[in-house]
Motif scaffolding. Structure first.
Motif, short mmCIF file in Angstrom:
data_model
loop_
_atom_site.label_atom_id
_atom_site.label_comp_id
_atom_site.label_asym_id
_atom_site.label_seq_id
_atom_site.Cartn_x
_atom_site.Cartn_y
_atom_site.Cartn_z
N ASN A 187 45.91 58.33 63.46
CA ASN A 187 46.94 57.86 64.02
C ASN A 187 47.98 57.00 63.33
OD1 ASN A 187 48.49 57.21 66.50
ND2 ASN A 187 47.42 55.73 66.55
N PRO A 188 49.21 57.37 62.94
CA PRO A 188 49.94 58.37 63.36
C PRO A 188 49.27 59.75 62.64
CG PRO A 188 51.33 56.79 62.67
CD PRO A 188 50.00 56.48 62.41
N VAL A 195 51.94 60.02 67.65
CA VAL A 195 51.59 58.71 67.69
C VAL A 195 51.02 58.52 69.07
CG1 VAL A 195 52.39 56.18 67.69
CG2 VAL A 195 53.28 57.87 66.11
#
Length: 214
Positions: A187-188, A195
């Motif tokens: 994440n991202p 996201v």
């Protein structure tokens, strides 16, 4: 033994294509060179110049009376000054001690350190699908295996929490002990660009806490 287990599965796909199919414009006759979308380095073609403040700080440091220290060995976890600065920067919600900071050699180096601490032979790491192949390379180099959990394109590529939970239960039933050592959350996300929301991240944390999985 570790080196024999280390291989990048993406090379088996890319190398034959590069060797036989990729030709420059002169070879094809149309004069148009290919544009590589493979290398995830925005600096490779001069599109992301270094920050002027960084250049200035490095230059100033090298010209200082203590410049010899800058060119020599430092603590393997990073210089005390760098670790203190990083700790201070990340202490806005909860105080972080410099002793809790390790300065790694890039993101790949940080992944290597973290996964080395978590994984043993015959342990299991859960990784996203689609995802970055390096996670599998590192895990398998330690004799561990990876099991892919799904991302949900219809929900912004969030993690399929039900799938993750089923995998944990299935793997631990097969092994008859606690074999899943971690859930890797990107994440991202690479390659989806997603996201995750705070709410989804908390759902992941709650699931991890339920099964005591990092």
């Amino acid at each position: 033994k570790k080196s024999l287990r280390t291989h990048n599965p993406i090379r088996a796909i890319v190398d034959p294509i590069m060797a036989s199919s990729i030709k420059c414009g002169l070879e094809r006759g149309d004069g148009k060179d290919q544009i590589s979308l493979a290398l995830g380095d925005p600096t490779a073609y001069g599109n992301l110049p270094p920050c002027p403040a960084v250049i200035s700080a490095i230059t100033k440091s090298l010209h200082s009376p203590t410049s010899r220290a800058c060119a020599g060995y430092v603590n393997a976890c990073g210089t005390p000054e760098a670790r203190a600065a990083i700790a201070k920067h990340h202490s806005h919600l909860k105080e972080v001690s410099p002793d809790d900071v390790i300065v790694a050699n890039g993101a790949s180096g940080a992944l290597e350190l973290a996964l080395t601490a978590l994984l043993d032979e015959d342990s299991v790491l859960l990784v996203p699908r689609p995802g970055f192949p390096l996670y599998q390379v590192i895990a398998e180099s330690h004799g561990a295996s990876v099991v892919h959990y799904d991302l949900l394109p219809e929900h912004g590529w969030e993690c399929d929490l039900e799938h993750i939970e089923n995998i944990i239960l299935q793997e631990e039933r097969k092994a008859n002990h606690k074999v899943v050592r971690g859930i890797l959350i990107n994440n991202p996300s690479n390659p989806t660009g997603a996201v995750y929301s705070y709410a989804h991240l908390m759902q992941i944390v709650n699931l991890a806490e339920k099964y005591q999985v990092p």
